[in-house]
Design a protein around this motif. Structure first.
Motif, PDB file in Angstrom:
ATOM      1  N   LEU A 212      33.807 -56.493  38.590  1.00 14.35           N
ATOM      2  CA  LEU A 212      33.816 -57.302  39.813  1.00 14.35           C
ATOM      3  C   LEU A 212      35.085 -58.136  39.864  1.00 14.35           C
ATOM      4  O   LEU A 212      35.748 -58.348  38.844  1.00 14.35           O
ATOM      5  CB  LEU A 212      32.587 -58.208  39.852  1.00 14.35           C
ATOM      6  N   LYS A 213      35.417 -58.610  41.034  1.00 10.21           N
ATOM      7  CA  LYS A 213      36.589 -59.465  41.204  1.00 10.21           C
ATOM      8  C   LYS A 213      36.154 -60.922  41.214  1.00 10.21           C
ATOM      9  O   LYS A 213      35.244 -61.301  41.947  1.00 10.21           O
ATOM     10  CB  LYS A 213      37.303 -59.158  42.527  1.00 10.21           C
ATOM     11  N   GLU A 214      36.804 -61.753  40.397  1.00  9.61           N
ATOM     12  CA  GLU A 214      36.559 -63.193  40.461  1.00  9.61           C
ATOM     13  C   GLU A 214      37.691 -63.826  41.261  1.00  9.61           C
ATOM     14  O   GLU A 214      38.861 -63.725  40.885  1.00  9.61           O
ATOM     15  CB  GLU A 214      36.483 -63.827  39.077  1.00  9.61           C
ATOM     16  N   ILE A 215      37.326 -64.456  42.352  1.00  6.15           N
ATOM     17  CA  ILE A 215      38.308 -65.046  43.261  1.00  6.15           C
ATOM     18  C   ILE A 215      38.251 -66.566  43.132  1.00  6.15           C
ATOM     19  O   ILE A 215      37.193 -67.169  43.333  1.00  6.15           O
ATOM     20  CB  ILE A 215      38.021 -64.643  44.721  1.00  6.15           C
ATOM     21  N   PRO A 216      39.365 -67.235  42.799  1.00 10.05           N
ATOM     22  CA  PRO A 216      39.377 -68.703  42.751  1.00 10.05           C
ATOM     23  C   PRO A 216      39.117 -69.305  44.127  1.00 10.05           C
ATOM     24  O   PRO A 216      39.298 -68.645  45.158  1.00 10.05           O
ATOM     25  CB  PRO A 216      40.804 -69.026  42.269  1.00 10.05           C
ATOM     26  N   SER A 217      38.711 -70.552  44.158  1.00  7.15           N
ATOM     27  CA  SER A 217      38.436 -71.243  45.421  1.00  7.15           C
ATOM     28  C   SER A 217      39.704 -71.351  46.268  1.00  7.15           C
ATOM     29  O   SER A 217      40.803 -71.529  45.736  1.00  7.15           O
ATOM     30  CB  SER A 217      37.889 -72.644  45.145  1.00  7.15           C
ATOM     31  N   THR A 280      45.430 -62.614  49.886  1.00  3.95           N
ATOM     32  CA  THR A 280      45.355 -61.280  49.316  1.00  3.95           C
ATOM     33  C   THR A 280      44.263 -60.511  50.064  1.00  3.95           C
ATOM     34  O   THR A 280      43.438 -61.115  50.767  1.00  3.95           O
ATOM     35  CB  THR A 280      45.001 -61.327  47.825  1.00  3.95           C
ATOM     36  N   GLU A 281      44.259 -59.195  49.897  1.00  6.95           N
ATOM     37  CA  GLU A 281      43.218 -58.450  50.627  1.00  6.95           C
ATOM     38  C   GLU A 281      41.823 -58.775  50.110  1.00  6.95           C
ATOM     39  O   GLU A 281      40.848 -58.744  50.865  1.00  6.95           O
ATOM     40  CB  GLU A 281      43.470 -56.947  50.574  1.00  6.95           C
ATOM     41  N   PHE A 282      41.701 -59.137  48.832  1.00  7.10           N
ATOM     42  CA  PHE A 282      40.387 -59.483  48.296  1.00  7.10           C
ATOM     43  C   PHE A 282      39.944 -60.860  48.778  1.00  7.10           C
ATOM     44  O   PHE A 282      38.760 -61.081  49.027  1.00  7.10           O
ATOM     45  CB  PHE A 282      40.401 -59.410  46.772  1.00  7.10           C
ATOM     46  N   GLU A 283      40.878 -61.799  48.912  1.00  6.32           N
ATOM     47  CA  GLU A 283      40.534 -63.096  49.507  1.00  6.32           C
ATOM     48  C   GLU A 283      40.085 -62.907  50.943  1.00  6.32           C
ATOM     49  O   GLU A 283      39.101 -63.519  51.383  1.00  6.32           O
ATOM     50  CB  GLU A 283      41.739 -64.035  49.434  1.00  6.32           C
ATOM     51  N   TRP A 284      40.822 -62.070  51.666  1.00  7.99           N
ATOM     52  CA  TRP A 284      40.456 -61.812  53.060  1.00  7.99           C
ATOM     53  C   TRP A 284      39.058 -61.198  53.134  1.00  7.99           C
ATOM     54  O   TRP A 284      38.217 -61.610  53.939  1.00  7.99           O
ATOM     55  CB  TRP A 284      41.478 -60.875  53.710  1.00  7.99           C
ATOM     56  N   GLU A 285      38.793 -60.211  52.292  1.00  7.13           N
ATOM     57  CA  GLU A 285      37.499 -59.521  52.329  1.00  7.13           C
ATOM     58  C   GLU A 285      36.357 -60.455  51.945  1.00  7.13           C
ATOM     59  O   GLU A 285      35.283 -60.415  52.551  1.00  7.13           O
ATOM     60  CB  GLU A 285      37.520 -58.306  51.399  1.00  7.13           C
ATOM     61  N   LYS A 286      36.574 -61.307  50.954  1.00 10.26           N
ATOM     62  CA  LYS A 286      35.526 -62.252  50.575  1.00 10.26           C
ATOM     63  C   LYS A 286      35.246 -63.236  51.701  1.00 10.26           C
ATOM     64  O   LYS A 286      34.090 -63.550  51.999  1.00 10.26           O
ATOM     65  CB  LYS A 286      35.901 -63.007  49.309  1.00 10.26           C
ATOM     66  N   GLY A 290      31.616 -62.422  52.487  1.00  7.72           N
ATOM     67  CA  GLY A 290      30.927 -63.143  51.426  1.00  7.72           C
ATOM     68  C   GLY A 290      31.046 -62.391  50.113  1.00  7.72           C
ATOM     69  O   GLY A 290      31.833 -61.448  49.981  1.00  7.72           O
ATOM     70  N   THR A 291      30.246 -62.773  49.141  1.00  8.59           N
ATOM     71  CA  THR A 291      30.327 -62.121  47.830  1.00  8.59           C
ATOM     72  C   THR A 291      29.674 -60.750  47.844  1.00  8.59           C
ATOM     73  O   THR A 291      30.004 -59.891  47.037  1.00  8.59           O
ATOM     74  CB  THR A 291      29.620 -62.969  46.760  1.00  8.59           C
TER      75      THR A 291
END
Length: 425
Positions: A212-217, A280-286, A290-291
């Motif tokens: 899984l990807k861990e995304i900082p706040s 980033t694309e993962f920040e955008w997707e989150k 959501g998670t």
């Protein structure tokens, strides 16, 4: 003989074990952590003079920060509340008796702000301690006022209330745009059904902490950057407007529409000017979906992740009233402030489905474990997310990926944008 010796050794170690356990219990009982309260000194009063004829005692009370904030009237009330003080000897700090206060005498000039102490006269009676050899008060004595505080506090109680929760939304100081908070945590990305797509995640159906990807706040713009906001940037930096702005201006009446048809380098320059960055694309997707996970602890204390997958920010089913795509038949962008709040993402971000496609800072490449190969992956193109008014509903799915950068990132006018800002934890 040997049996007798063995029996004696057994008895010796048995008795030694009992004594040791008793000693341990005694030590445990005397542990400082067995006491939850301790005395803290409010003030200390040195006895500077004793008048035997009437047993008046002149006290010099040492001032501290807390005492300095009190007025004379407040001090009078505090000192009148307590009627008995234990008297201690200075050198040994042992109690020598008790002083019972009958009257307290103040003077208006006795609390100068420039001094570290002030004088109070107590009138009363002294009762000596039967266990002390000293039977009278001398100037080698002092009294003190104390309070009880917790000596040992459980860690969760100590830190309770010390953490300041981040604001759910803020206004950026430079562009005045509202930004919403996306908290730190693991997320699942892509999809796990169609391996022919570039957003296929081979680990999608078996989520665990390792894949899984861990995304900082972070904070993300609630709305896309508009035409008027981008025009203000152009004026402030003396930058030429986009070539599709006829006469150097955006279409009349579209000041609150998202700015579109920008190159990656143009939005990169805006981000640098305002003091933010592209997501980033993962920040955008989150921020959009959501998670998509629920963490569950099983009865055997192992961790399981359950997938809560939705295709769009607002749910699993497409709704043309909540997502401006080709199916909406509007055929143009709409004001970012006219978007329905029902179409917001789980974090309250609007416009992440259709209207204007959005640049991200991520290089376009396949996800880990995917077998698709391509010479341009990770080198030439940047990922674009969200779909637009001219694309289909499929392109507006939260996990859908597009890309831009043909022939290069300075010429491909492919999308609009919104920005993010790191949250320092």
């Amino acid at each position: 003989m040997l049996r007798k010796t063995a029996l004696l050794l057994f008895l010796f170690f048995f008795l030694f074990g009992i004594l040791s356990s008793q000693e341990t219990e005694t030590l445990d009982e005397e542990s400082p952590f067995s006491k939850t309260k301790k005395k803290v000194q409010n003030w200390k009063g040195e006895i500077t003079a004793v008048y035997k004829n009437r047993l008046w005692i002149k006290i010099k009370i040492i001032r501290n920060k807390k005492l300095s904030q009190l007025s004379l009237d407040e001090w009078k009330e505090r000192l009148k509340e307590k009627k008995e003080y234990i008297v201690y000897q200075k050198d040994t700090k042992l109690p020598i008796g008790t002083f019972v206060v009958r009257d307290t005498i103040f003077q208006e000039t006795s609390i100068p702000k420039t001094k570290g102490y002030f004088d109070v006269i107590f009138e009363g009676d002294f009762r000596s301690d039967p266990n002390s050899k000293i039977k009278s008060i001398t100037t080698d004595s002092y009294i003190e006022d104390t309070r009880e505080e917790d000596f040992y506090v459980e860690p969760d109680q100590f830190y309770k209330g010390r953490y300041t929760k981040p604001r759910e939304s803020i206004l950026h100081p430079k562009d005045k745009k509202e930004m919403v908070f996306v908290p730190r945590g693991l997320m699942i990305f892509g999809q796990g059904n169609d391996a022919s797509q570039d957003n296929f995640n081979p680990s999608f159906l078996g989520p665990k902490e390792s894949n899984l990807k861990e995304i900082p706040s972070f904070y993300i713009d609630k709305y896309e950057v508009t035409n008027s906001e981008y025009e203000y940037f152009l004026l402030q930096t003396n930058t030429k407007p986009p070539k599709h702005w006829i006469g150097g201006r955006f279409p009349v009446g579209e000041e609150d529409h998202p700015v579109i048809h920008l190159t990656y380098r143009e939005v990169e320059a805006y981000a640098k000017w305002v003091g933010k960055r592209l997501p980033t694309e993962f920040e955008w997707e989150k921020a959009a979906r959501g998670t998509s996970l629920t963490k569950v602890t099983r009865r055997d204390e192992t961790i399981e992740f359950k997938i809560n997958f939705t295709r769009y920010p607002f749910g699993d089913e497409y709704d043309s009233l909540l997502c401006n795509t080709r199916e909406s038949n509007i055929n143009k962008t709409v004001s970012v402030y006219e978007l329905s709040k029902e179409g917001a993402s789980p974090y309250g971000v609007l416009g992440m489905c259709g209207n204007a496609a959005e640049w991200t800072s991520s290089w376009y490449e396949v996800y880990p474990g995917h077998e698709i190969k391509g010479f341009a992956f990770g080198k030439l193109y940047k990922v674009i997310r969200g779909g637009s008014y001219s694309e289909s509903a499929k392109s507006a799915m939260s996990h859908h990926r597009s890309y831009g950068g043909i022939p290069n990132l300075s010429e491909d006018r492919k999308a609009g944008f919104r920005l993010v800002m790191d949250y320092r934890e």
